[in-house]
Design a protein around this motif. Structure first.
Motif, short mmCIF file in Angstrom:
data_model
loop_
_atom_site.label_atom_id
_atom_site.label_comp_id
_atom_site.label_asym_id
_atom_site.label_seq_id
_atom_site.Cartn_x
_atom_site.Cartn_y
_atom_site.Cartn_z
N THR A 30 0.86 -1.18 0.00
CA THR A 30 0.00 0.00 0.00
C THR A 30 0.90 1.23 0.00
OG1 THR A 30 -1.63 -1.21 1.31
CG2 THR A 30 -1.89 1.18 1.16
N SER A 31 0.83 2.02 -1.06
CA SER A 31 1.68 3.20 -1.18
C SER A 31 0.82 4.45 -1.18
CB SER A 31 2.50 3.14 -2.48
OG SER A 31 3.32 2.00 -2.50
N VAL A 32 1.21 5.42 -0.34
CA VAL A 32 0.53 6.72 -0.29
C VAL A 32 1.51 7.74 -0.88
CG1 VAL A 32 -0.54 8.46 1.16
CG2 VAL A 32 -0.75 6.03 1.76
N GLN A 33 1.17 8.25 -2.06
CA GLN A 33 2.07 9.14 -2.80
C GLN A 33 1.48 10.54 -2.89
OE1 GLN A 33 2.76 7.80 -6.78
NE2 GLN A 33 4.33 9.33 -7.22
N ASP A 34 2.26 11.53 -2.46
CA ASP A 34 1.80 12.92 -2.54
C ASP A 34 2.79 13.75 -3.33
OD1 ASP A 34 3.79 14.35 -0.79
OD2 ASP A 34 3.00 12.99 0.74
N ASN A 35 2.40 14.95 -3.67
CA ASN A 35 3.26 15.91 -4.38
C ASN A 35 3.52 17.13 -3.52
OD1 ASN A 35 1.06 14.87 -6.79
ND2 ASN A 35 3.23 14.43 -7.06
N GLY A 36 3.77 16.84 -2.22
CA GLY A 36 3.92 17.93 -1.26
C GLY A 36 5.32 18.49 -1.17
N ILE A 37 5.65 19.01 0.02
CA ILE A 37 6.91 19.73 0.20
C ILE A 37 8.12 18.78 0.22
CG2 ILE A 37 5.79 21.62 1.43
CD1 ILE A 37 6.75 20.40 4.04
N GLY A 38 7.89 17.50 0.53
CA GLY A 38 8.99 16.54 0.56
C GLY A 38 9.88 16.68 1.78
N ILE A 39 10.82 15.77 1.89
CA ILE A 39 11.74 15.74 3.04
C ILE A 39 13.16 15.60 2.51
CG2 ILE A 39 12.30 14.56 5.21
CD1 ILE A 39 9.51 13.29 5.11
N ASP A 40 14.09 16.38 3.08
CA ASP A 40 15.48 16.26 2.62
C ASP A 40 16.09 14.96 3.12
OD1 ASP A 40 16.57 16.64 5.26
OD2 ASP A 40 16.14 18.77 5.03
N GLU A 41 17.23 14.58 2.54
CA GLU A 41 17.85 13.28 2.81
C GLU A 41 18.24 13.12 4.28
OE1 GLU A 41 21.61 10.57 1.19
OE2 GLU A 41 21.09 12.48 0.22
N GLU A 42 18.74 14.18 4.89
CA GLU A 42 19.18 14.09 6.29
C GLU A 42 18.01 13.82 7.23
OE1 GLU A 42 21.42 16.83 9.69
OE2 GLU A 42 21.35 17.49 7.59
N ASN A 43 16.90 14.56 7.04
CA ASN A 43 15.74 14.37 7.90
C ASN A 43 15.01 13.07 7.59
OD1 ASN A 43 15.93 16.71 9.49
ND2 ASN A 43 15.02 17.96 7.87
N LEU A 44 15.12 12.57 6.35
CA LEU A 44 14.43 11.33 5.98
C LEU A 44 14.96 10.14 6.78
CD1 LEU A 44 12.32 10.11 4.05
CD2 LEU A 44 14.18 9.67 2.43
N LYS A 45 16.25 10.19 7.12
CA LYS A 45 16.84 9.11 7.91
C LYS A 45 16.31 9.09 9.33
CE LYS A 45 21.21 9.33 5.34
NZ LYS A 45 22.68 9.63 5.45
N ARG A 46 15.83 10.24 9.83
CA ARG A 46 15.42 10.35 11.23
C ARG A 46 13.92 10.50 11.42
NH1 ARG A 46 18.67 15.38 13.27
NH2 ARG A 46 17.59 14.79 15.19
N VAL A 47 13.19 10.56 10.32
CA VAL A 47 11.79 10.93 10.42
C VAL A 47 10.96 9.89 11.19
CG1 VAL A 47 11.02 9.84 8.27
CG2 VAL A 47 9.90 11.93 9.08
N LYS A 48 11.45 8.62 11.22
CA LYS A 48 10.72 7.59 11.95
C LYS A 48 11.18 7.46 13.40
CE LYS A 48 11.45 4.55 8.60
NZ LYS A 48 11.46 3.28 7.83
N ASP A 49 12.14 8.28 13.80
CA ASP A 49 12.59 8.26 15.20
C ASP A 49 11.51 8.88 16.08
OD1 ASP A 49 14.88 7.21 14.25
OD2 ASP A 49 16.13 8.99 14.57
#
Length: 489
Positions: free
Chosen positions: A402-421
């Protein structure tokens, strides 16, 4: 500079030195014993071979040139003594009972010789050797005895006795020299092992000192030094741990600040409108507005508290799941209806991309709804106005993606690594506790699934949830009709 006593103080350093020293010491002792035995054997065999060679060279000529029948026994013995005598060795002629009949030293023995070489020579008819101490003088000697047999059957024994005192002295000197060499080697080994132990213990002590400071709350200290192998890994791990603790503490502080703000805002609104309404004098429309705000802020508070409770249960492994068959396609339809009003406010279009078949999984319907509500809610929150959010539903080798795909502001690479913390928020001004994705991640794992995220700043984000596909069949249908299919995890 360290004192000598502190160089091998009690601890792992002393253990290293002692084990290393003992191993080398035992090895050197073994070599020493083998060496001294070989040297002793060499010297004694040299003497024995010299006498044996003399015997081999002279006994045949003695037997040929002498005859006891032509002369008296004493004359015969004197003749044999003259032919067989050897410098640096006493020659004794004995009868078969070990009695000394004549000796090159001129001394008369008062009793028969009873050393082991006599019976051995008689039994073998050849040559025998004995090493021991002279009975009269106590001097260390070697005796080599051989048989002399005439045609008449009379048996005599020729016994060569030579002192080995000088040989023993030489062996003692060699032993002392070798022991001195061993002592020097052991001293060098001790120095080297102390240096080796210090090269290991010093970094360990440094790491212990740093970890002790960290235990007291000083997470700014670090293990300094370029250590190799496991010690280097240990130091790097400790430094990484300190960095993670500092980061976690910062996240925790941000969370406390954020949650305090999140709790204070609705409480302020509730308190303000409660006091306003309590004062009276408002028309029904204003009262209705105030009560609506109170209800809305109360729901918001309840959501925050429930999120904290869910996180606490997950951390303590107390989350209970009521497992049953769930059709993800129908579940996603419900979610789209639930968030439709919120999406309309931002003019965001929601679209479900799935075929008409059912997508069965085995899970807790409420918790699965919580997972996808959180993902879709985040997609709406960070999407631009008049954009589209697509929910893809596909089967992949025994899984449902199940994939939820948006065209929003996005997340940079550094924060993407920590976003699930836990407690982490990309945008601290956006509100919330920073626990949503952390809870979602753990709920997905409780369903034996996987959660993946890909994002590009300014382009959009895609969140994918992989869950095991429950294939249609008799076993799957039983889960839907049999109460045994319901369990708690």
């Amino acid at each position: 500079m360290e004192r000598p006593g502190s160089m091998i103080k009690k601890g792992i350093g002393r253990q290293i030195v002692m084990h290393y020293f003992i191993v080398i010491f035992l090895a050197l002792m073994l070599v020493e014993v083998v060496f001294l035995f070989a040297i002793r054997t060499y010297y004694y065999d040299t003497i024995n071979n010299m006498i044996s060679s003399h015997i081999d060279a002279t006994v045949r000529s003695v037997l040929v040139s002498t005859n006891i029948n032509d002369q008296s026994e004493m004359e015969y013995l004197n003749q044999v003594l003259g032919l067989l005598k050897l410098p640096e060795a006493e020659l004794q002629i004995l009868d078969g009972k070990g009695t000394v009949l004549i000796s090159s030293s001129g001394f008369e023995a008062d009793k028969p010789v009873q050393t082991s070489d006599i019976p051995q020579a008689l039994a073998s008819g050849g040559t025998a050797k004995w090493i021991g101490r002279q009975a009269t003088t106590g001097e260390p000697v070697m005796a080599v005895t051989t048989t002399l047999q005439q045609n008449g059957g009379q048996v005599y024994l020729a016994r060569f006795v030579t002192s080995i005192e000088k040989v023993n002295q030489r062996l003692t000197e060699i032993t002392l020299v070798s022991m001195a060499v061993i002592a020097i080697v052991l001293f060098i080994v001790l120095i080297v092992s102390i240096g080796l132990a210090n090269s290991i213990v010093r970094p360990i002590n440094n790491i212990i000192a740093v970890s002790a400071q960290m235990a007291k709350g000083r997470f700014d200290v670090r293990v300094e030094g370029d250590y190799r192998y496991e010690l280097g890994e240990m130091g790097s791990t400790l430094n990484y741990m300190a960095e993670e603790i500092v980061r976690s503490n910062q996240i925790k502080d941000d969370f406390i600040s954020s949650i305090s703000h999140e709790l204070r805002t609705p409480l302020t609104s509730i308190k303000g409108w409660s006091e306003t309404l309590d004062s009276g004098g408002y028309d029904p429309d204003e009262t209705r507005i105030g009560m609506g705000i109170i209800a809305k802020e109360t729901d918001r508070l309840i959501g925050l508290v429930e999120e904290l409770l869910d996180f606490s249960k997950l951390q303590q492994n107390e989350m209970k799941l009521t497992m049953a068959r769930v059709d993800l396609r129908e579940l996603l339809k419900e979610i789209v209806l639930n968030v439709w009003a919120k999406a309309e406010l931002k003019k965001v279009q929601l679209r479900l991309d799935a075929d008409g078949d059912a997508y069965w999984v085995y899970g807790d319907a409420n918790r699965l709804k919580q997972i996808f509500l959180n993902i879709v809610d985040n997609a709406i929150k960070f999407s631009h106005e008049s954009s589209v959010i697509v929910l893809h539903l596909v089967r992949e080798d025994g899984w449902v993606r199940t994939s939820v795909q948006d065209n929003g502001i996005g997340i940079d690479e550094e924060n993407l690594k920590r976003v699930k913390d836990r407690f982490f928020q990309v945008n601290t001004q956006g509100g919330g506790t920073g626990l949503g994705l952390a809870i979602t991640q753990q709920l997905v794992e409780l369903h034996e699934g996987k959660l993946d995220m890909s994002s590009e700043l300014g382009v959009g984000t895609t969140v994918s949830v992989m869950l095991p596909l429950l294939e249609e069949g008799p076993a799957a249908k039983e889960l839907d009709t049999d109460t045994a299919g319901i369990e708690e995890v």
